[in-house]
Design an enzyme around this catalytic site. Sequence first.
Site, PDB file in Angstrom:
ATOM      1  CB  CYS A   4      -0.925  -0.007   1.220  1.00 49.04           C
ATOM      2  SG  CYS A   4      -1.795   1.558   1.445  1.00 49.04           S
ATOM      3  CB  CYS A   7       0.893   1.191   4.401  1.00 47.99           C
ATOM      4  SG  CYS A   7      -0.751   0.838   5.096  1.00 47.99           S
ATOM      5  CG  HIS A  46      -4.527  -0.722   4.846  1.00 44.28           C
ATOM      6  ND1 HIS A  46      -3.901  -0.074   3.802  1.00 44.28           N
ATOM      7  CD2 HIS A  46      -5.464  -1.511   4.272  1.00 44.28           C
ATOM      8  CE1 HIS A  46      -4.434  -0.454   2.660  1.00 44.28           C
ATOM      9  NE2 HIS A  46      -5.384  -1.335   2.918  1.00 44.28           N
ATOM     10  CG  ASN A  87     -12.329  10.948  -4.838  1.00 40.81           C
ATOM     11  OD1 ASN A  87     -13.358  11.611  -4.888  1.00 40.81           O
ATOM     12  ND2 ASN A  87     -11.152  11.420  -5.218  1.00 40.81           N
ATOM     13  N   GLY A  93     -13.840   7.391  -8.039  1.00 36.18           N
ATOM     14  CA  GLY A  93     -12.533   7.844  -8.532  1.00 36.18           C
ATOM     15  C   GLY A  93     -11.390   7.578  -7.573  1.00 36.18           C
ATOM     16  CB  THR A  95      -6.241   6.466  -7.847  1.00 40.59           C
ATOM     17  OG1 THR A  95      -5.744   7.511  -7.009  1.00 40.59           O
ATOM     18  CG2 THR A  95      -7.123   7.040  -8.947  1.00 40.59           C
ATOM     19  CG  HIS A  98      -4.292   3.837   3.520  1.00 40.43           C
ATOM     20  ND1 HIS A  98      -3.333   3.090   4.203  1.00 40.43           N
ATOM     21  CD2 HIS A  98      -4.737   4.771   4.401  1.00 40.43           C
ATOM     22  CE1 HIS A  98      -3.221   3.550   5.443  1.00 40.43           C
ATOM     23  NE2 HIS A  98      -4.051   4.574   5.581  1.00 40.43           N
ATOM     24  CG  HIS A 100      -7.017   9.143   0.205  1.00 39.41           C
ATOM     25  ND1 HIS A 100      -7.086   7.821  -0.178  1.00 39.41           N
ATOM     26  CD2 HIS A 100      -7.294   9.871  -0.899  1.00 39.41           C
ATOM     27  CE1 HIS A 100      -7.375   7.756  -1.473  1.00 39.41           C
ATOM     28  NE2 HIS A 100      -7.515   8.977  -1.935  1.00 39.41           N
ATOM     29  CG  HIS A 102      -8.518  14.438  -1.841  1.00 44.53           C
ATOM     30  ND1 HIS A 102      -7.490  14.416  -2.762  1.00 44.53           N
ATOM     31  CD2 HIS A 102      -9.097  13.209  -1.924  1.00 44.53           C
ATOM     32  CE1 HIS A 102      -7.466  13.236  -3.376  1.00 44.53           C
ATOM     33  NE2 HIS A 102      -8.422  12.482  -2.886  1.00 44.53           N
TER      34      HIS A 102
END
Length: 114
Positions: A4, A7, A46, A87, A93, A95, A98, A100, A102
């Site tokens: 990952c 990670c 994770h 996302n 979307g 990608t 893990h 996250h 924004h």
Amino acid sequence: MGDCLFCKIIDKEIPSEILYEDDSVIAFKDVNPQAPIHILVIPKEHIESARDIDKDNCHVIGHIFAVIRDLAKELGLDEDGYRVVNNCGKHGGQTVSHIHFHILGGRQLSWPPG
Ligand code: AMP
Ligand code: ZN
């Protein structure tokens, strides 16, 4: 988790520009910024996506939003505002698998997203 990307950023195997770190969360600059300020905030645990939030791990998601609030203030985004994006999965979307969040700010953002 073995391969990952995030990670590896947490483990400092891959360099990143870290803006905040504590026992459970890390925030770093997005390598491909979509706004003058583009930060990613992630749990150290994770968790693959929003689909995998459950009663055992949801406390860290609340903590992430407190970190986002503080970072946005520090970065001067508080007055004009900013956007927090997650996302999830293929249609969302996502990608990197893990979870996250924004933080996008520093310019007027449009709506709706593409
Ligand atoms: P998403 O498309 O929502 O899964 O977001 C993944 C984000 O990770 C994208 O905005 C990428 O620009 C960002 N990204 C990919 N690799 C790195 C990296 N090594 N350091 C920082 N950000 C990255
Ligand atoms: Zn991971």
